[in-house]
Write a protein that holds these residues in place. Structure first.
Motif, PDB file in Angstrom:
ATOM      1  N   HIS A   1      -5.860  -5.557  -3.585  1.00 48.49           N
ATOM      2  CA  HIS A   1      -5.361  -4.194  -3.410  1.00 48.49           C
ATOM      3  C   HIS A   1      -5.873  -3.339  -4.564  1.00 48.49           C
TER       4      HIS A   1
ATOM      5  N   GLU B   1       0.833  -1.199   0.000  1.00 51.25           N
ATOM      6  CA  GLU B   1       0.000   0.000   0.000  1.00 51.25           C
ATOM      7  C   GLU B   1       0.872   1.256   0.000  1.00 51.25           C
TER       8      GLU B   1
ATOM      9  N   ARG C   1      -6.572   1.201  -1.316  1.00 51.71           N
ATOM     10  CA  ARG C   1      -7.256   0.472  -0.247  1.00 51.71           C
ATOM     11  C   ARG C   1      -7.066  -1.027  -0.465  1.00 51.71           C
ATOM     12  N   THR C   2      -7.390  -1.817   0.567  1.00 53.58           N
ATOM     13  CA  THR C   2      -7.310  -3.271   0.498  1.00 53.58           C
ATOM     14  C   THR C   2      -8.631  -3.859   0.959  1.00 53.58           C
ATOM     15  N   ASP C   3      -9.243  -4.702   0.137  1.00 57.37           N
ATOM     16  CA  ASP C   3     -10.510  -5.363   0.476  1.00 57.37           C
ATOM     17  C   ASP C   3     -10.267  -6.833   0.749  1.00 57.37           C
TER      18      ASP C   3
ATOM     19  N   ARG D   1      -6.470   6.845  -3.959  1.00 55.69           N
ATOM     20  CA  ARG D   1      -7.587   5.965  -3.592  1.00 55.69           C
ATOM     21  C   ARG D   1      -7.092   4.526  -3.345  1.00 55.69           C
TER      22      ARG D   1
END
Length: 233
Positions: free
Chosen positions: A227, A200, A212-214, A210
């Protein structure tokens, strides 16, 4: 009596990046079973689930839509694997050009005329779909065109590469190539077997926004992650 729980090796090849193996695991009476791809002795992926590979492509399109939406956005899928990401893209009429870059000739053969053709045949017949036999980083550097989304699934993650050479994709130079290959406002999505805070930071340092990590719950084991990052518009 044979042990049907043991994997059956369907093909094994040595190539410029090492050994790649296609195996099938199944019980008696199963018409197809589960296919597994092993690269250099490391489990890469199988056909048992696929939800995270599909989400990789689905969520990239959602990110593009959240940024204002595009008519028929183009997507580059890095790594053909067992074909889940390609199938997801081909099933979505909103995508435009779908380019899949795969460096392993064996994997391309397994999909074009081998055991995996039953899984990806419809997607490969989609006129939007194009298979490119190339190293992903070389394609990113030399393609001469931009994409609205890059969906990359070539490793077990930025911190767990299948070959040492793959690490260059996650390096500052590799991320710069990704950023340059994205159209303004474009989305980068990278599959991983585990989160990587260091990755990240690398994405932000490379100029992405923008970030982010889901997490994606899977049928067994710890969650996979994707990522996400965008090129500034």
């Amino acid at each position: 009596m044979p042990d049907h729980t043991l994997p059956e090796t369907l093909d094994r090849r040595d190539g410029p990046y090492g050994e790649v193996v296609l195996r099938r695991r199944g019980e008696p009476g199963e018409p197809r079973g589960t296919y597994e791809i092993i690269a250099n002795g490391c489990f890469l992926m199988d056909t048992s689930d696929g939800r995270s590979e599909r989400l990789l492509v689905r969520a990239a399109l959602e990110e593009l839509s959240a940024g204002g939406g595009l008519a028929a956005p183009s997507v580059l899928i890095g790594g053909l694997g067992v074909g889940f990401s390609l199938a997801e893209a081909a099933a979505e009429p909103r995508w435009g050009r779908i380019t899949v870059v795969e460096r392993e000739a064996a994997i391309l053969d397994w999909h074009r005329a081998g055991p995996l053709s039953a899984l990806s045949g419809d997607a490969l017949r989609d006129p939007r779909a194009e298979l490119v036999h190339a190293d992903l980083l070389e394609h990113l550097r030399d393609a001469g065109r931009t994409y609205d989304a890059l969906c990359l699934d070539i490793d077990n993650g930025p911190d767990w590469t299948v070959t040492d050479g793959n690490a260059s994709l996650y390096s500052p130079a590799g991320l710069a190539a990704c950023l340059a290959r994205l159209a303004p406002g474009g989305v980068l999505a990278v599959w991983s077997a585990k989160p990587s805070p260091g990755f990240e930071r690398s994405l932000r340092n490379a100029g992405f926004c923008r970030v982010r990590t889901d997490e994606i719950r899977v049928a067994r084991g710890v969650p996979d992650v994707v990522h996400f990052a965008s090129r500034p518009a």
